[in-house]
Scaffold this active site. Structure first.
Site, PDB file in Angstrom:
ATOM      1  CE1 TYR A  13      -0.598   1.491  14.793  1.00 30.93           C
ATOM      2  CE2 TYR A  13      -1.317   1.815  17.059  1.00 30.93           C
ATOM      3  CZ  TYR A  13      -1.522   1.276  15.802  1.00 30.93           C
ATOM      4  OH  TYR A  13      -2.657   0.520  15.545  1.00 30.93           O
ATOM      5  CB  VAL A  48      -1.003   0.051   1.185  1.00 32.73           C
ATOM      6  CG1 VAL A  48      -2.031  -1.065   1.088  1.00 32.73           C
ATOM      7  CG2 VAL A  48      -0.299   0.066   2.530  1.00 32.73           C
TER       8      VAL A  48
HETATM    9  P1  NAP Z   1      -1.265  -7.981  11.755  1.00 32.02           P
HETATM   10  O1  NAP Z   1      -1.797  -9.299  12.201  1.00 32.02           O
HETATM   11  O2  NAP Z   1       0.192  -7.705  11.886  1.00 32.02           O
HETATM   12  O3  NAP Z   1      -1.735  -7.725  10.239  1.00 32.02           O
HETATM   13  C1  NAP Z   1      -1.293  -6.586   9.531  1.00 32.02           C
HETATM   14  C2  NAP Z   1      -1.619  -6.747   8.059  1.00 32.02           C
HETATM   15  O4  NAP Z   1      -1.185  -5.565   7.371  1.00 32.02           O
HETATM   16  C3  NAP Z   1      -0.917  -7.921   7.430  1.00 32.02           C
HETATM   17  O5  NAP Z   1      -1.829  -8.581   6.566  1.00 32.02           O
HETATM   18  C4  NAP Z   1       0.201  -7.283   6.611  1.00 32.02           C
HETATM   19  O6  NAP Z   1       0.443  -8.089   5.464  1.00 32.02           O
HETATM   20  C5  NAP Z   1      -0.461  -5.965   6.209  1.00 32.02           C
HETATM   21  N1  NAP Z   1       0.514  -4.940   5.821  1.00 32.02           N
HETATM   22  C6  NAP Z   1       1.487  -4.371   6.567  1.00 32.02           C
HETATM   23  N2  NAP Z   1       2.192  -3.512   5.818  1.00 32.02           N
HETATM   24  C7  NAP Z   1       1.643  -3.519   4.564  1.00 32.02           C
HETATM   25  C8  NAP Z   1       1.928  -2.850   3.339  1.00 32.02           C
HETATM   26  N3  NAP Z   1       2.951  -1.974   3.239  1.00 32.02           N
HETATM   27  N4  NAP Z   1       1.148  -3.112   2.251  1.00 32.02           N
HETATM   28  C9  NAP Z   1       0.133  -3.981   2.344  1.00 32.02           C
HETATM   29  N5  NAP Z   1      -0.192  -4.661   3.465  1.00 32.02           N
HETATM   30  C10 NAP Z   1       0.568  -4.427   4.558  1.00 32.02           C
HETATM   31  O7  NAP Z   1      -1.997  -6.797  12.563  1.00 32.02           O
HETATM   32  P2  NAP Z   1      -3.547  -6.491  12.856  1.00 32.02           P
HETATM   33  O8  NAP Z   1      -3.682  -6.374  14.321  1.00 32.02           O
HETATM   34  O9  NAP Z   1      -4.427  -7.417  12.107  1.00 32.02           O
HETATM   35  O10 NAP Z   1      -3.617  -5.014  12.264  1.00 32.02           O
HETATM   36  C11 NAP Z   1      -4.555  -4.640  11.267  1.00 32.02           C
HETATM   37  C12 NAP Z   1      -4.934  -3.177  11.487  1.00 32.02           C
HETATM   38  O11 NAP Z   1      -5.567  -3.053  12.755  1.00 32.02           O
HETATM   39  C13 NAP Z   1      -3.762  -2.197  11.488  1.00 32.02           C
HETATM   40  O12 NAP Z   1      -4.136  -1.042  10.776  1.00 32.02           O
HETATM   41  C14 NAP Z   1      -3.577  -1.877  12.971  1.00 32.02           C
HETATM   42  O13 NAP Z   1      -3.034  -0.597  13.158  1.00 32.02           O
HETATM   43  C15 NAP Z   1      -5.017  -1.961  13.447  1.00 32.02           C
HETATM   44  N6  NAP Z   1      -5.195  -2.164  14.884  1.00 32.02           N
HETATM   45  C16 NAP Z   1      -4.666  -3.260  15.514  1.00 32.02           C
HETATM   46  C17 NAP Z   1      -4.858  -3.423  16.881  1.00 32.02           C
HETATM   47  C18 NAP Z   1      -4.278  -4.601  17.646  1.00 32.02           C
HETATM   48  O14 NAP Z   1      -4.231  -4.530  18.882  1.00 32.02           O
HETATM   49  N7  NAP Z   1      -3.886  -5.689  16.991  1.00 32.02           N
HETATM   50  C19 NAP Z   1      -5.602  -2.484  17.592  1.00 32.02           C
HETATM   51  C20 NAP Z   1      -6.132  -1.394  16.919  1.00 32.02           C
HETATM   52  C21 NAP Z   1      -5.933  -1.251  15.563  1.00 32.02           C
HETATM   53  P3  NAP Z   1       1.833  -8.259   4.686  1.00 32.02           P
HETATM   54  O15 NAP Z   1       2.919  -8.243   5.725  1.00 32.02           O
HETATM   55  O16 NAP Z   1       1.651  -9.560   3.986  1.00 32.02           O
HETATM   56  O17 NAP Z   1       1.886  -7.117   3.738  1.00 32.02           O
END
Ligand code: NAP
Length: 254
Positions: free
Chosen positions: A151, A59
């Site tokens: 962040y 992205v």
């Molecule tokens: P995760 O398990 O680490 O998943 C993150 C996803 O983002 C992976 O599929 C990764 O895929 C993708 N990604 C990272 N960099 C990318 C790039 N440059 N281009 C395309 N895809 C990319 O984390 P998650 O918790 O599911 O996070 C998803 C969202 O939720 C994020 O926006 C995070 O800020 C938000 N969030 C998470 C939490 C939490 O506590 N976990 C809380 C609030 C909000 P690839 O590495 O294959 O690209």
């Protein structure tokens, strides 16, 4: 029954994105699975019993975003919903100690990556006179916590982008929502601590975090709400989390 939605999910290779893709597919919707890890997307595609399309994409690459969406086969091009979920945190240090690399990757992914998505997606939604953009915010969109300031700044920006998008789209039928979760147990902390499993596991120990499926349910709720409804923001935390940064653990878990 309403027609299946065509849904793009960024960051679909893991965590909230993968759960969201599964949840839409379980509703009978058609899902474009997007992330950088093509092999993980193909594994997910094999697992999902439904209509899916794998779209490898970083992205942070603005031109690749335009190209990837422009080259979608005709039957996948008319997006009804775009879930802009790809994101990450890196490190947990005072703001002045962040490395340039960490700052660039957080802002490029969480902020510029979203704008890249909007540039590629919104014009088509306006042409078709329908669509829904759903951003994944965070409790970090509303507060700051020690060590996570860059962040948090990126997630404040995400919420500003989504609220601003709604304003810019005023008078059009395109909907805009933000789903803002508190602590969710995914690969998020492993990425933040660059593979340090013990440190990542400690984040979720002795407490009860949200699951990726909990967040996916909220996203699907926004997308399937009646057309007259626009869920502006849905903020959800684990029951044990209060006041954005207070998390009960061990014997304190109610
Ligand atoms: P995760 O398990 O680490 O998943 C993150 C996803 O983002 C992976 O599929 C990764 O895929 C993708 N990604 C990272 N960099 C990318 C790039 N440059 N281009 C395309 N895809 C990319 O984390 P998650 O918790 O599911 O996070 C998803 C969202 O939720 C994020 O926006 C995070 O800020 C938000 N969030 C998470 C939490 C939490 O506590 N976990 C809380 C609030 C909000 P690839 O590495 O294959 O690209």
């Amino acid at each position: 029954m309403s027609a299946p939605l065509t849904v793009l999910v960024t960051g679909a290779s893991a965590g909230i994105g993968a759960a969201t893709a599964r949840a839409f597919a379980a509703k009978g919707d058609r899902v474009i699975l997007s992330a950088r890890s093509a092999h993980r997307l193909r594994d997910l595609e094999a697992e999902i019993d439904g209509d899916t399309f794998v779209l490898p994409l970083d992205v942070t690459d603005a031109q690749a975003h335009l190209d990837a969406l422009g080259w979608l086969p005709a039957e996948w091009r008319d997006l009804d919903v775009a879930v802009l979920n790809a994101g990450l945190a890196l490190g947990l240090v005072p703001v002045w100690e962040n490395t340039v690399d960490h700052v660039d990757r957080m802002l490029d992914t969480n902020v510029k990556g979203v704008v890249n998505g909007l540039r590629a997606i919104v014009p088509g939604m306006l042409d078709r006179g329908r669509g829904h953009v759903i951003g994944i915010g965070s409790t970090a969109s509303h507060t700051v916590y020690p060590g996570g300031v860059v962040y948090c700044a990126s997630k404040h920006a995400l919420l500003a982008l989504m609220n601003g998008l709604k304003v810019d789209l005023h008078g059009t039928p395109v909907r805009v929502s933000t789903v803002s979760p508190g602590m969710v147990e995914t690969e998020f902390s492993r990425v933040r601590f660059e593979g340090d499993a013990a440190r990542a596991d400690a984040v979720y120990s002795d407490t009860v975090a949200l699951t990726a499926e909990d967040v996916a349910d909220a996203v699907v709720y926004c997308a399937h709400a009646p057309e007259r409804v626009n869920v502006q923001e849905l903020l959800l935390t684990p029951r044990v989390q209060s006041g954005y940064t207070m998390i009960a653990r061990g014997d304190d878990v109610p």
